[in-house]
Structure formats: C-alpha cells, structure tokens
Design an enzyme around this catalytic site. Structure first.
Site, PDB file in Angstrom:
ATOM      1  N   GLN A   1      18.552  37.499  45.809  1.00  0.00           N
ATOM      2  CA  GLN A   1      17.283  36.840  46.130  1.00  0.00           C
ATOM      3  C   GLN A   1      16.356  37.798  46.884  1.00  0.00           C
ATOM      4  OE1 GLN A   1      16.773  33.894  44.957  1.00  0.00           O
ATOM      5  NE2 GLN A   1      14.866  33.295  45.927  1.00  0.00           N
TER       6      GLN A   1
ATOM      7  N   GLY B   1      14.521  40.007  44.715  1.00  0.00           N
ATOM      8  CA  GLY B   1      13.675  39.339  43.722  1.00  0.00           C
ATOM      9  C   GLY B   1      14.114  39.663  42.304  1.00  0.00           C
TER      10      GLY B   1
ATOM     11  N   GLU C   1      44.581  35.782  45.458  1.00  0.00           N
ATOM     12  CA  GLU C   1      45.326  35.780  46.731  1.00  0.00           C
ATOM     13  C   GLU C   1      45.132  34.455  47.484  1.00  0.00           C
ATOM     14  OE1 GLU C   1      47.543  37.831  46.892  1.00  0.00           O
ATOM     15  OE2 GLU C   1      48.198  37.642  48.965  1.00  0.00           O
TER      16      GLU C   1
HETATM   17  C1  LIG Z   1      40.630  39.076  38.189  1.00  0.00           C
HETATM   18  C2  LIG Z   1      41.904  38.424  38.611  1.00  0.00           C
HETATM   19  C3  LIG Z   1      42.942  39.192  39.096  1.00  0.00           C
HETATM   20  C4  LIG Z   1      44.146  38.592  39.458  1.00  0.00           C
HETATM   21  N1  LIG Z   1      45.200  39.382  39.856  1.00  0.00           N
HETATM   22  C5  LIG Z   1      46.430  38.814  40.023  1.00  0.00           C
HETATM   23  C6  LIG Z   1      47.599  39.625  40.238  1.00  0.00           C
HETATM   24  O1  LIG Z   1      47.526  40.850  40.324  1.00  0.00           O
HETATM   25  N2  LIG Z   1      48.793  39.005  40.336  1.00  0.00           N
HETATM   26  C7  LIG Z   1      48.940  37.655  40.254  1.00  0.00           C
HETATM   27  O2  LIG Z   1      50.052  37.167  40.331  1.00  0.00           O
HETATM   28  N3  LIG Z   1      47.849  36.846  40.059  1.00  0.00           N
HETATM   29  C8  LIG Z   1      46.609  37.406  39.931  1.00  0.00           C
HETATM   30  N4  LIG Z   1      45.510  36.600  39.697  1.00  0.00           N
HETATM   31  C9  LIG Z   1      45.669  35.148  39.639  1.00  0.00           C
HETATM   32  C10 LIG Z   1      45.057  34.423  40.837  1.00  0.00           C
HETATM   33  O3  LIG Z   1      45.828  34.656  41.985  1.00  0.00           O
HETATM   34  C11 LIG Z   1      44.947  32.955  40.453  1.00  0.00           C
HETATM   35  O4  LIG Z   1      43.906  32.855  39.501  1.00  0.00           O
HETATM   36  C12 LIG Z   1      44.665  32.052  41.634  1.00  0.00           C
HETATM   37  O5  LIG Z   1      45.776  31.998  42.481  1.00  0.00           O
HETATM   38  C13 LIG Z   1      44.294  30.627  41.215  1.00  0.00           C
HETATM   39  O6  LIG Z   1      45.177  30.116  40.295  1.00  0.00           O
HETATM   40  P1  LIG Z   1      44.637  29.487  38.919  1.00  0.00           P
HETATM   41  O7  LIG Z   1      43.715  30.469  38.327  1.00  0.00           O
HETATM   42  O8  LIG Z   1      45.799  29.056  38.125  1.00  0.00           O
HETATM   43  O9  LIG Z   1      43.788  28.252  39.355  1.00  0.00           O
HETATM   44  P2  LIG Z   1      44.298  26.789  39.692  1.00  0.00           P
HETATM   45  O10 LIG Z   1      45.432  26.846  40.637  1.00  0.00           O
HETATM   46  O11 LIG Z   1      44.477  26.023  38.432  1.00  0.00           O
HETATM   47  O12 LIG Z   1      43.021  26.234  40.452  1.00  0.00           O
HETATM   48  C14 LIG Z   1      41.824  25.826  39.799  1.00  0.00           C
HETATM   49  C15 LIG Z   1      40.915  25.175  40.844  1.00  0.00           C
HETATM   50  O13 LIG Z   1      41.570  24.042  41.403  1.00  0.00           O
HETATM   51  C16 LIG Z   1      41.710  24.173  42.810  1.00  0.00           C
HETATM   52  N5  LIG Z   1      43.014  23.648  43.199  1.00  0.00           N
HETATM   53  C17 LIG Z   1      44.240  24.106  42.832  1.00  0.00           C
HETATM   54  N6  LIG Z   1      45.205  23.385  43.404  1.00  0.00           N
HETATM   55  C18 LIG Z   1      44.594  22.429  44.133  1.00  0.00           C
HETATM   56  C19 LIG Z   1      45.057  21.374  44.958  1.00  0.00           C
HETATM   57  N7  LIG Z   1      46.351  21.147  45.144  1.00  0.00           N
HETATM   58  N8  LIG Z   1      44.149  20.604  45.559  1.00  0.00           N
HETATM   59  C20 LIG Z   1      42.820  20.812  45.395  1.00  0.00           C
HETATM   60  N9  LIG Z   1      42.322  21.796  44.630  1.00  0.00           N
HETATM   61  C21 LIG Z   1      43.191  22.598  44.008  1.00  0.00           C
HETATM   62  C22 LIG Z   1      41.592  25.651  43.084  1.00  0.00           C
HETATM   63  O14 LIG Z   1      41.144  25.911  44.393  1.00  0.00           O
HETATM   64  C23 LIG Z   1      40.589  26.085  42.033  1.00  0.00           C
HETATM   65  O15 LIG Z   1      39.297  25.836  42.487  1.00  0.00           O
HETATM   66  C24 LIG Z   1      44.289  37.186  39.372  1.00  0.00           C
HETATM   67  C25 LIG Z   1      43.222  36.412  38.912  1.00  0.00           C
HETATM   68  C26 LIG Z   1      42.045  37.004  38.510  1.00  0.00           C
HETATM   69  C27 LIG Z   1      40.948  36.140  37.970  1.00  0.00           C
END
Ligand SMILES: Cc1cc2nc3c(=O)[nH]c(=O)nc-3n(C[C@H](O)[C@H](O)[C@H](O)COP(=O)(O)OP(=O)(O)OC[C@H]3O[C@@H](n4cnc5c(N)ncnc54)[C@H](O)[C@@H]3O)c2cc1C
Length: 565
Positions: free
Chosen positions: A340, A343, A367
């Site tokens: 922002q 701009g 994490e």
């Molecule tokens: C670029 C990138 C790099 C990564 N690197 C690694 C890696 O090196 N090693 C590794 O192991 N993982 C890695 N990850 C995975 C990452 O740690 C997970 O994506 C993350 O922990 C969230 O899990 P999920 O994507 O399954 O989302 P979900 O757990 O399905 O969550 C989806 C949404 O629901 C919310 N949510 C989940 N549970 C609840 C609950 N009980 N109550 C309320 N809300 C909830 C979450 O906050 C989120 O907003 C990476 C992910 C990305 C995108």
C-alpha cells in the site's frame, strides 16, 4: 555459544554474500522462473564456503553450537535476504532436529557430523495429504522386517506432502507409524521405492523447493530408526517446538522489516501534493508506525524466549507459539502495508515488496498455523488461570506495575491494564463456561499473546534503559525510542483486550444486561480509554526516529539511531 564478534562476522558475510549473489533483480528473476537456486543453497551449506548450517550444529559434532539467540539473528538476516532460500536452509535444520534431540550418540555423530563436515541437505517429512495440523492422522507406516527373531530393518509405505527440500535433499527424516507408534527414520535420496514429485507451483517462497514424497516399500536398516526406540516420534517433534517456532518467528520479523525498509526510503522520495509521503501523518501513522511497533513487540518476545531457552528453562512451547504468532502476523501485516505504501509500484513484480508479501504468507502456515498457535497458547494459559484461581494475570500485572514504579516511561502501567483486563475476561469465560465455544478459546489465545507481548516489550524497554539488555540484542532503536514503541503497543494491547474481550464475553452470552456495567468496570474500561492519551505524540516521535528527524527530547538521553540494521 558464539561470541558477539563471531556472530557479527557471520551476519556480515551473509549480507555481503547476498549483495553479490542475490541482488533484487536476481531474486525477482528466480521468483518469476519459479526456480530454487540449488547451487546457492549448496554454497551456503558448504562448510568451506558460507557454512551457515554450522551455526545450528552443536560443537561436539563439528558445528559452532550457536545459541537460540544466535540462531534467531541468523534466521532474521536470512529472511531479510530471501525467505525461500532461508526455508531451504531451515529445512536441513528442521530435518536434523529429531536427530539432535532424539538420536543415539552414534546416530548424532554420523548425521550431525555429515551436516557439519559435508554440508549435506536434509528435509523434514512430517506432513501428509490427510495429516497436517493434526499429525495424529498419520498414515505412513513402517513395518518391522524380522530375521532370526531380531528386527533388522523397516519397510516404509506412504506419502508426504509439501516437504521443503523434498526434491533436492540428500537425506530425509520421515515420520512413520511403527507398531509402537510414530517414529522418525532417516532415509537417503535414491533409495529404492523412494520418489519425489515435481516442485509445487506456490503462491510465494518460489525459490524454495517444495515437493510431495512417495514411499513404496522403502527398506531401511534398523539403525535408521532415530533413537533406536519405536514410538518416540511425536515426543521428539514436540521437544523442539519452542526453538523452531522462535526461528519461524524470526522469519516473519525479518521479512516484515525487509518490506518496511523498502517502504520507508521510498516514502522520502515520493512527492505527492507538494511534499514527500514521509511527511504525511495519515501515511506514516497508518502504514509504517503501527507495523514497526507490532514487529518490535514480536522481537521482544522472540528475544526474551530465546534467552530463556538458552538459560536452560526448557522447550518453552507456549512462549515459542506466542513469539511465532505475534511476529508472523506482524510480518504479514507489515508486508501488506508496504505494498500500500508503494501504491501502484508496490503492486508490480518489479518492486520487491510484492514478492516479500507473497513469501511471508507462509510463516503463518508452516511450523504450526496461527490458529494452532492460538489454541496452544490458550490451552496452556487456561490451565494457569484455573490453577491460580484466576490470579495468574493479576499477579503478572502487579509485577508489571512494580516495573512501572521504577520505569514510568516504558508503558508498563498500560501493559498492566491489559493483563488485569485479560484476567477478568478469562474469569468471566470460566464462570460462564465460554471456552466450550472453540471460537472463544482461540480468541483468548490472541488476547493472551497481545497482553504478554506488551508486558515483555515494556520489560525489555526497561532493560534497555538500564543498559542491561543482551549485548547481541538488536539495537536499531535507542532506549527513548524503544520506550515510545512500547507505550504505543501497550495501548493497542489494552484496547484489544477490552474491546475483543467484551465482544467475546457479551457475544457468547457470558453476561446479562444487568451484569454488564460491573463487568465493564472490572475490565478497567475507563482507565484503558484514558491510557490512550498521548498516543499521537508518541506516534509522531516514532515516525521522526524512523525518518532520522528526531530531536533530542528534553530531559531524555537520545543516543544515535541506526536507520538501517
Ligand atoms: C511451502 C510449504 C512448505 C512446507 N514445508 C514442510 C516441511 O518441510 N515439512 C513438513 O512436514 N511440512 C511442511 N509443510 C506443511 C505445513 O506444516 C502444513 O501445511 C501446516 O502444518 C498446516 O497443515 P495443513 O496444510 O494440512 O492444513 P490443515 O491442518 O488442514 O489446516 C487448514 C486450516 O484449518 C485450520 N485448522 C486446522 N486444525 C484446526 C482445528 N483443530 N481447529 C481450528 N482450525 C483448525 C488451520 O489453522 C488452517 O487455517 C509445508 C507447507 C507449505 C505450504
């Protein structure tokens, strides 16, 4: 532990390297080509070149044994350069964590030694298509291979998703279910049956390789089971959460500042309506100053938590969660505000803030997501609230009031108002059983993070005033500026507790109409409102400091302010 001089040398060589090899044009080009600069990642990990990973490895295994505080500063610096490259280096650290904290002496010597001496890259394979925030849903299996009644190895089957360094690592730590529960295994790249997918086409950190992994009857010898005992995997993962979340917090901090450090100089040159944007209060006090204060609140919590981990206070999972939550949310908001602030230019690929905004977005997801952080914080502090019969935050507030008596300028009185108010909100939530609503539980997590950060920032401003701050601590702001930032943030935290606390309690039916005035009084609403007096003058002063226009305030010692760290 590194000396201040060694640490500063490491930070400087990182900066020099980035200037030469990763200037903005190169970063933007790599981002557009969606390319992980593997050669650069290898160079940075090579012990004969930059050897960044040496900082993470304990001295007994050939590393430099950096403290949590050292590692935070390195992570912040790496994030200021590029969050994708930082993620790649961090993945080796994360990947070797189960080894550092859970492996046998022999395994540590072998794997940590190789990281230190050969600069091998690791990946950390926990997440699966159906197991993200809840690793309990893990489906990957590790079946025992038994010969002559002895376990000689394991066959691993399953898939992993979004693994950083997934397509480029030399070794992988893989979490899999053994008959005795989740366990970590070290798997080499190229092992039969082990494959990775093509890199993910991501929103940001496009310089970081992220790939899915497939494991089909992947055989590993029994000595690849980390720690040699099955079922320790989740425990080993949790043991380092405090530490690893402080690092991701530093990523949010570094990326957020990196964006603001582009917006600030830009605004001194961009003339609109006859004067530079930097001289317009409506601009600085919305887009720059509040973001600086929130980032510095995050920093205060990171620094305090890192010091406590280094002092041997344990893993500090909840504090790590607060540090991560505050700093990554602040980093995101700062990067968004920087778009922002530039701009139309901010919205184009050519200006780095657009890339930083996409990059920093990941820090509230990996994490542990922000919502999982809110839950972790809230659950832990809820127990403290119950254990102390509602006195936990009142007691903390009284300590902060004592700090105010010694240091009336650091905003400790207002931080105390936030803490007292928080105690009242939590007590009302207990009495009306409001935490049965998950939404209320998670919102409390946010209020706790704000109130505790306000107290921590005030404490650090006081330490700074006394000249007792950690010698390695970031010294961008002098004591007067730090105190002013602390006062601004404390006001925000107190208002947040009052407003959002009321919203939660009233919204969930926790008070009747008749009870409301008493609850508002208990919250300290009018004191919190009165504490906002002086906010504008404080914001003016922080803007002056940021733009190098600050005049010495009467009766206050103002030392030199470094504009750029
Ligand atoms: C670029 C990138 C790099 C990564 N690197 C690694 C890696 O090196 N090693 C590794 O192991 N993982 C890695 N990850 C995975 C990452 O740690 C997970 O994506 C993350 O922990 C969230 O899990 P999920 O994507 O399954 O989302 P979900 O757990 O399905 O969550 C989806 C949404 O629901 C919310 N949510 C989940 N549970 C609840 C609950 N009980 N109550 C309320 N809300 C909830 C979450 O906050 C989120 O907003 C990476 C992910 C990305 C995108």
């Amino acid at each position: 532990m590194l000396t201040k001089k060694t640490l500063q040398l490491s930070l400087k060589s990182l900066r020099d390297f980035a200037k030469k090899r990763l200037p903005d044009e190169e970063l933007i080009a790599l981002d557009q080509r969606d390319e992980c600069p593997l050669e650069i990642v290898r160079y940075m990990s090579n012990p004969d070149k930059l050897g960044i990973q040496l900082l993470f490895v304990p001295e007994e295994y050939g590393g430099l044994g950096g403290s949590t505080f050292d590692v935070y500063l390195i992570c912040e610096q790496m994030a200021r350069i590029d969050l994708g490259v930082a993620t790649s280096l961090f993945a080796t650290f994360l990947g070797s964590d189960p080894i550092t904290f859970g492996a046998t002496a022999e395994q540590k010597k072998k794997w940590l030694g190789r990281i230190a001496e050969e600069g091998v890259l690791f990946a950390y394979g926990a997440t699966e298509p159906e197991a993200g925030s809840d690793l309990g849903g893990l489906k990957t299996t590790a079946d025992r291979v038994i010969e002559n009644g002895k376990i000689v190895g394991y066959k691993i089957n399953g898939s992993k998703q979004w693994i950083s360094n997934g397509g480029i690592a030399d070794h992988y730590t893989i979490l899999a279910n053994t008959p005795a529960g989740p366990s970590w295994f070290v798997v080499d790249a190229g092992t039969k049956g082990f494959a990775h997918d093509k890199p993910e086409d991501k929103h940001g950190i496009r310089l970081s390789n992220t790939a899915a992994l497939a494991l089909n009857d992947v055989y590993v010898d029994a000595d690849r089971l980390v720690g040699g005992i099955e079922g320790q995997g989740l425990l080993q993962a949790q043991m380092v959460f405090g530490y690893t979340r402080v690092m991701v917090a530093a990523f949010g901090l570094g990326a957020g500042w990196s964006a603001l450090d582009r917006a600030i100089p830009y605004s001194t040159k961009r003339i609109q309506a006859g004067s530079p944007l930097s001289e317009k209060q409506g601009y600085t006090h919305k887009l720059i100053v509040p973001n600086v204060c929130r980032l510095e609140a995050g920093r205060a919590f990171i620094e305090a938590t890192a010091e406590r981990i280094d002092a041997g206070e344990g893993n500090l999972q909840t504090e790590g969660a607060i540090a991560k939550y505050m700093s990554t949310e602040a980093g995101n908001a700062a990067a968004d505000a920087s778009i922002q602030a530039l701009g139309g230019y901010g919205y184009t690929h050519e200006y780095m803030v657009e890339k930083i905004k996409r990059d920093v977005r990941i820090t509230t997801i990996y994490e542990g997501t922000s919502e999982i952080m809110e839950m972790t914080i809230s659950r832990d502090r809820w127990q403290l609230h119950l254990k102390t019969r509602g006195q936990h935050y009142h007691e903390l507030a009284r300590k902060v009031e004592a700090l105010h008596a010694a240091h009336p300028n650091v905003g400790a009185d207002v931080a105390a108002l936030a803490l007292h108010g928080l105690a009242e909100v939590m007590e009302k939530a207990r009495a009306a059983r409001l935490t049965r609503h998950q939404h209320i539980l998670l919102r409390l997590g946010e209020l706790i993070a704000y109130a505790e950060s306000a107290a921590t920032l005030a404490r650090r401003a006081a330490l700074k005033a006394e000249g007792r701050i950690n010698e390695k601590a970031n010294d961008r702001f002098d004591a007067t500026a730090q105190a002013t930032i602390s006062r601004i943030f404390a006001r925000e935290a107190a208002m947040k507790v009052a407003q959002d606390g009321l919203k939660c309690v009233v919204g969930a039916g926790g008070v009747s109409d008749a009870e409301l005035p008493a609850f508002e009084a208990a919250l300290g609403l009018s004191a919190i409102h009165r504490s906002q007096a002086g906010l504008l003058a404080d914001m003016d002063y922080v803007a002056e400091v940021l733009y190098g226009r600050a005049q010495k305030r009467p009766a206050e010692q103002l030392t030199e302010v470094a504009l750029h760290s």
